[in-house]
Design a protein around this motif. Sequence first.
Motif: not given
Length: 498
Positions: A108-110, A184-185, A193, A221, A224
């Motif tokens: 996942a990226t934010y 970036s996760s 989450s 996100a 996702e």
Amino acid sequence: MVTRITGLASGMDIDDIVSKLMQTERAPLNKLTQKKQTLEWQRDSYREVNSKIKEFQDYMSNNKLTYPSTFQSKTVTSSNESVLTATGSASAPNSSSTVEVASLATAATYKANNYTGYTQGDYNLAFNVVAPGETTAKTVNISVTSADTIDNVISKLNSSDLGVSAFKDKIWNGTEYVETIAFSSKATGAGGSIQAADSATADFMSGQLGFSLDADNKLTAYKEGTNAKVTINGFEMEKLTNNFTVNGVTYSIKNTTAATGPVTTSVSTDVDGIYNQIKEFVDKYNEMVDSLNEKLKEEKYRDYTPLTSEQKEAMSDKEVELWEEKAKSGLLRNDSSISTGTNQMRTDFYTQVNADGKTYQLTEFGITTSSAYQMRGHLEINEDKLKAKIQEDPQSVAALFTSGSNSSAYSDKGIMKRIGDTLKSTVKSIEAKAGNSTMGTNDYSIGKNLNTISTDITKMQDRLTTIENRYYTKFSAMDSAIQKMNEQASYLSQLLVQ
């Protein structure tokens, strides 16, 4: 040192005469000194042998052949390594599988969508973080002080347990490149989450960093995370990461099979890997046992005894070196401790091993000891026969090498344990003779002999000093008598002249 003035009356070289007389007297001392030197050389030679043995013991202690799982090693081939590679554990069955990869796992990226700048201040941030595939949230606390710049804040986010890689750079927003903060996760997979645990943290994430949050204060996100989707032998499944294990096989997927078609993987016993480990062990063992056999067969040159200091003075350095090389040769020839050890190791290999109600003989596996008696335990491998046995029945190879425990009966112990026991007893036997660097001289037989000889040498040196003084006393008396005779002769001559 006593300074003597001799021979004035007699005209004789008293020092030379006494020196020659003392050469004969010193013969027993020279023999003691030579005996001491021989014992020291023998002690050092014994310790060299033990160093070789201990070097092999160290190798064995780190050797994987002591573990039964080594003999269950697997090798896995892939028909298309650009799509996936795989490795097998000991539990993986020998089989083939068809693998299809529909999609890879992604993280996942934010991305902040409204970062306008950071205002320094004191902030106590609290987050509830759910990792992909998990249902329980983990609390993460981050303390930010008024001295922290935005770069410091990003560094603290990266070093925390938030599970993201954060950075700030100019990122395209659809119309232009603007200063943006992004996460970036670190973990791939769906379901993760990051939630602001309180309103202050929510305000910080939206107001200071520009992230969007949903109604539950979870970061929205940008993309996702997704699971990998694979089908193995017709069974469709999802995996959180692109590295996963199924039935003892660990797969590493790199691409989908949409363009290339299914990939075939084959699991089989790692015959070459197991064989190479056995061969390495045999080579190391042969290196050690050959060095021991060289000591046992080394020629003894009885005419070459340790040189005295006078003899060394009369020779060049090279001549001394060559002489001492022969003098040191054969000091351990046919030594009982070493020959007992090499003979026992030969027995350790030849004696059958009992395990699980079966018996195993080394020769059945293509490994034999040399037929030459002088080679005492040197091993030879029939590569084809050993590899065939590994392929056919790796469990029996494991039993031959690793069965039993330290407390098992000799017949129930595998080769590795037997050899280990023999090496220990051989080292102990040699140390009883020659000791080691940490032992006192009274703790081993050669050391005790050296102490006795050193005492004898000291006594002999005192005795020789007494004898030398006696010689000088006698010659001094003779010189005095001659002096008196000369004086009397001179007096008589004067009387006759008158």
